[in-house]
Design a protein around this motif. Structure first.
Motif, PDB file in Angstrom:
ATOM      1  N   SER A  21       0.828  -1.200   0.000  1.00 10.16           N
ATOM      2  CA  SER A  21       0.000   0.000   0.000  1.00 10.16           C
ATOM      3  C   SER A  21       0.866   1.255   0.000  1.00 10.16           C
ATOM      4  CB  SER A  21      -0.928   0.020   1.220  1.00 10.16           C
ATOM      5  OG  SER A  21      -0.174   0.260   2.400  1.00 10.16           O
ATOM      6  N   ARG A  22       0.305   2.338  -0.504  1.00 10.29           N
ATOM      7  CA  ARG A  22       1.045   3.610  -0.530  1.00 10.29           C
ATOM      8  C   ARG A  22       1.429   4.066   0.873  1.00 10.29           C
ATOM      9  NH1 ARG A  22      -2.286   7.217  -4.961  1.00 10.29           N
ATOM     10  NH2 ARG A  22      -3.259   5.397  -5.834  1.00 10.29           N
ATOM     11  N   SER A  23       0.470   3.996   1.777  1.00  9.44           N
ATOM     12  CA  SER A  23       0.760   4.455   3.140  1.00  9.44           C
ATOM     13  C   SER A  23       1.783   3.535   3.803  1.00  9.44           C
ATOM     14  CB  SER A  23      -0.514   4.544   3.973  1.00  9.44           C
ATOM     15  OG  SER A  23      -1.113   3.270   4.101  1.00  9.44           O
ATOM     16  N   GLY A  24       1.663   2.232   3.566  1.00  5.89           N
ATOM     17  CA  GLY A  24       2.618   1.285   4.127  1.00  5.89           C
ATOM     18  C   GLY A  24       4.013   1.495   3.571  1.00  5.89           C
ATOM     19  N   LEU A  25       4.078   1.795   2.274  1.00 11.49           N
ATOM     20  CA  LEU A  25       5.367   2.049   1.637  1.00 11.49           C
ATOM     21  C   LEU A  25       6.006   3.312   2.206  1.00 11.49           C
ATOM     22  CD1 LEU A  25       7.220   0.978  -0.657  1.00 11.49           C
ATOM     23  CD2 LEU A  25       6.124   2.665  -2.116  1.00 11.49           C
ATOM     24  N   THR A  26       5.218   4.344   2.388  1.00  9.82           N
ATOM     25  CA  THR A  26       5.716   5.588   2.979  1.00  9.82           C
ATOM     26  C   THR A  26       6.249   5.318   4.386  1.00  9.82           C
ATOM     27  OG1 THR A  26       4.198   6.915   1.668  1.00  9.82           O
ATOM     28  CG2 THR A  26       5.086   7.935   3.661  1.00  9.82           C
ATOM     29  N   HIS A  27       5.511   4.532   5.148  1.00 13.36           N
ATOM     30  CA  HIS A  27       5.943   4.179   6.511  1.00 13.36           C
ATOM     31  C   HIS A  27       7.269   3.411   6.477  1.00 13.36           C
ATOM     32  CE1 HIS A  27       5.758   2.975  10.700  1.00 13.36           C
ATOM     33  NE2 HIS A  27       5.874   1.726  10.327  1.00 13.36           N
ATOM     34  N   GLN A  28       7.363   2.411   5.594  1.00 16.84           N
ATOM     35  CA  GLN A  28       8.585   1.610   5.510  1.00 16.84           C
ATOM     36  C   GLN A  28       9.774   2.462   5.058  1.00 16.84           C
ATOM     37  OE1 GLN A  28       8.988  -1.398   6.705  1.00 16.84           O
ATOM     38  NE2 GLN A  28       6.826  -1.516   7.257  1.00 16.84           N
ATOM     39  N   ALA A  29       9.557   3.346   4.096  1.00 22.10           N
ATOM     40  CA  ALA A  29      10.637   4.243   3.654  1.00 22.10           C
ATOM     41  C   ALA A  29      11.068   5.150   4.804  1.00 22.10           C
ATOM     42  CB  ALA A  29      10.189   5.061   2.448  1.00 22.10           C
ATOM     43  N   GLY A  30      10.118   5.567   5.630  1.00 16.52           N
ATOM     44  CA  GLY A  30      10.441   6.382   6.797  1.00 16.52           C
ATOM     45  C   GLY A  30      11.290   5.622   7.800  1.00 16.52           C
ATOM     46  N   LEU A  31      10.961   4.351   8.018  1.00 14.64           N
ATOM     47  CA  LEU A  31      11.759   3.523   8.926  1.00 14.64           C
ATOM     48  C   LEU A  31      13.177   3.334   8.390  1.00 14.64           C
ATOM     49  CD1 LEU A  31       9.161   0.757   9.911  1.00 14.64           C
ATOM     50  CD2 LEU A  31       9.951   2.675  11.316  1.00 14.64           C
ATOM     51  N   LEU A  32      13.282   3.109   7.078  1.00 13.30           N
ATOM     52  CA  LEU A  32      14.603   2.944   6.462  1.00 13.30           C
ATOM     53  C   LEU A  32      15.406   4.239   6.542  1.00 13.30           C
ATOM     54  CD1 LEU A  32      13.651   0.798   3.330  1.00 13.30           C
ATOM     55  CD2 LEU A  32      14.819   0.020   5.401  1.00 13.30           C
ATOM     56  N   ALA A  33      14.729   5.370   6.376  1.00 16.21           N
ATOM     57  CA  ALA A  33      15.417   6.666   6.483  1.00 16.21           C
ATOM     58  C   ALA A  33      15.898   6.890   7.912  1.00 16.21           C
ATOM     59  CB  ALA A  33      14.498   7.798   6.034  1.00 16.21           C
ATOM     60  N   LYS A  34      15.047   6.571   8.879  1.00  9.41           N
ATOM     61  CA  LYS A  34      15.410   6.740  10.292  1.00  9.41           C
ATOM     62  C   LYS A  34      16.620   5.864  10.654  1.00  9.41           C
ATOM     63  CE  LYS A  34      12.015   7.411  13.057  1.00  9.41           C
ATOM     64  NZ  LYS A  34      10.818   7.277  13.899  1.00  9.41           N
ATOM     65  N   ALA A  35      16.724   4.696  10.005  1.00  6.42           N
ATOM     66  CA  ALA A  35      17.843   3.785  10.258  1.00  6.42           C
ATOM     67  C   ALA A  35      19.087   4.175   9.456  1.00  6.42           C
ATOM     68  CB  ALA A  35      17.436   2.357   9.913  1.00  6.42           C
ATOM     69  N   GLY A  36      18.976   5.216   8.624  1.00  6.04           N
ATOM     70  CA  GLY A  36      20.123   5.670   7.843  1.00  6.04           C
ATOM     71  C   GLY A  36      20.404   4.834   6.606  1.00  6.04           C
ATOM     72  N   LEU A  37      19.405   4.048   6.166  1.00  8.27           N
ATOM     73  CA  LEU A  37      19.598   3.170   5.017  1.00  8.27           C
ATOM     74  C   LEU A  37      19.196   3.827   3.698  1.00  8.27           C
ATOM     75  CD1 LEU A  37      18.265  -0.091   6.698  1.00  8.27           C
ATOM     76  CD2 LEU A  37      20.642   0.669   6.460  1.00  8.27           C
ATOM     77  N   VAL A  38      18.318   4.829   3.770  1.00 10.06           N
ATOM     78  CA  VAL A  38      17.919   5.610   2.599  1.00 10.06           C
ATOM     79  C   VAL A  38      17.800   7.074   3.006  1.00 10.06           C
ATOM     80  CG1 VAL A  38      16.597   3.697   1.550  1.00 10.06           C
ATOM     81  CG2 VAL A  38      15.402   5.406   2.936  1.00 10.06           C
ATOM     82  N   THR A  39      17.784   7.935   2.004  1.00 13.56           N
ATOM     83  CA  THR A  39      17.440   9.336   2.227  1.00 13.56           C
ATOM     84  C   THR A  39      16.222   9.640   1.368  1.00 13.56           C
ATOM     85  OG1 THR A  39      18.917  10.102   0.467  1.00 13.56           O
ATOM     86  CG2 THR A  39      19.816  10.045   2.716  1.00 13.56           C
ATOM     87  N   ARG A  40      15.441  10.595   1.815  1.00 13.19           N
ATOM     88  CA  ARG A  40      14.266  11.036   1.058  1.00 13.19           C
ATOM     89  C   ARG A  40      14.345  12.538   0.894  1.00 13.19           C
ATOM     90  NH1 ARG A  40       9.155   8.891   4.205  1.00 13.19           N
ATOM     91  NH2 ARG A  40      10.283   9.849   5.890  1.00 13.19           N
ATOM     92  N   GLY A  41      13.928  13.003  -0.263  1.00 12.86           N
ATOM     93  CA  GLY A  41      13.927  14.432  -0.496  1.00 12.86           C
ATOM     94  C   GLY A  41      13.081  14.788  -1.698  1.00 12.86           C
ATOM     95  N   PRO A  42      12.827  16.076  -1.882  1.00 17.44           N
ATOM     96  CA  PRO A  42      11.995  16.505  -3.004  1.00 17.44           C
ATOM     97  C   PRO A  42      12.704  16.297  -4.338  1.00 17.44           C
ATOM     98  CG  PRO A  42      12.919  18.389  -1.865  1.00 17.44           C
ATOM     99  CD  PRO A  42      13.304  17.175  -1.076  1.00 17.44           C
TER     100      PRO A  42
END
Length: 170
Positions: free
Chosen positions: A67-88
Motif C-alpha cells: 500500500s502507498r501508506s505502508g510504503l511511505t511508513h517503511q521508507a520512513g523507517l529505512l530513512a530513520k535507520a540511515g539506510l535511505v534518504t528522502r527528499g523533493p
C-alpha cells in the motif's frame, strides 16, 4: 450459480499459494536474522540498488506490491535507520525521491548471499534446467497478465464518505 475451479486448477492454486507462503516465511526469517529487515524493506533497498540512482515513491510503489501508506511508513523507517534518504524531486515538486545510502548498500550486500541461498535451496534445488525454463515462462506470463492492469499506485484513492452519527436523522 458461480462455477468453481476445476480440480487441477484448485490443486495448482493451493500448491502455488502454499509454496509462496513457505518461501516468503523462509526469506523473512533469513532477512530478519541477518539484517533486521522485513521483506518489503529488503525489496525497497534491492530496487534502489538495482536502479543505480534515486527513485520516486511512485516508481517504488509500482514495483513493490504494498500500500502507498505502508510504503511511505517503511521508507520512513529505512530513512530513520540511515539506510535511505528522502527528499523533493527537482523535476516535480509533488514527487519524493528515495536514494539508498552507503550503509543501505552495505546491508544489502551483507544479506544478499543468505537470500540467494534460501532461494536456491527452496525454489531452485528441485528443478531441472528444463523445469526452470518452463517455470520462468509460465510465471512470467502470469506476472505480465497481472501487471497488465494499471499499477496500484495509479489507482484513484477511495474517498471516505461521512457516516451519519448516532442520534441524527441522516
Amino acid at each position: 450459480m458461480v462455477e468453481g475451479l476445476r480440480p487441477e486448477q484448485l490443486r495448482t492454486y493451493f500448491a502455488l499459494m502454499e509454496s509462496v507462503s513457505l518461501l516468503h516465511h523462509a526469506v523473512e526469517q533469513q532477512l530478519q536474522e541477518e539484517g533486521g529487515l522485513r521483506y518489503v524493506q529488503f525489496q525497497l533497498l534491492a530496487r534502489l540498488t538495482d536502479a543505480g540512482g534515486p527513485l520516486t515513491m511512485t516508481e517504488l510503489a509500482d514495483g513493490v506490491v504494498y500500500s502507498r501508506s505502508g510504503l511511505t511508513h517503511q521508507a520512513g523507517l529505512l530513512a530513520k535507520a540511515g539506510l535511505v534518504t528522502r527528499g523533493p524531486s527537482p523535476d516535480d515538486q509533488r514527487a519524493t525521491l528515495v536514494t539508498i545510502t552507503d550503509t543501505g548498500s552495505a546491508l544489502v550486500a551483507r544479506v544478499m548471499p543468505g537470500h540467494v541461498d534460501v532461494a536456491r535451496d527452496l525454489l531452485f534445488a528441485p528443478l531441472s534446467e528444463q523445469d526452470l525454463h518452463a517455470l520462468d515462462d509460465i510465471i512470467g506470463r502470469v506476472r505480465d497478465h497481472m501487471r497488465a492492469r494499471p499499477p496500484r499506485s495509479a489507482a484513484p484513492r477511495k474517498r471516505r464518505t461521512a457516516q451519519p452519527t448516532a442520534g441524527t436523522d441522516e
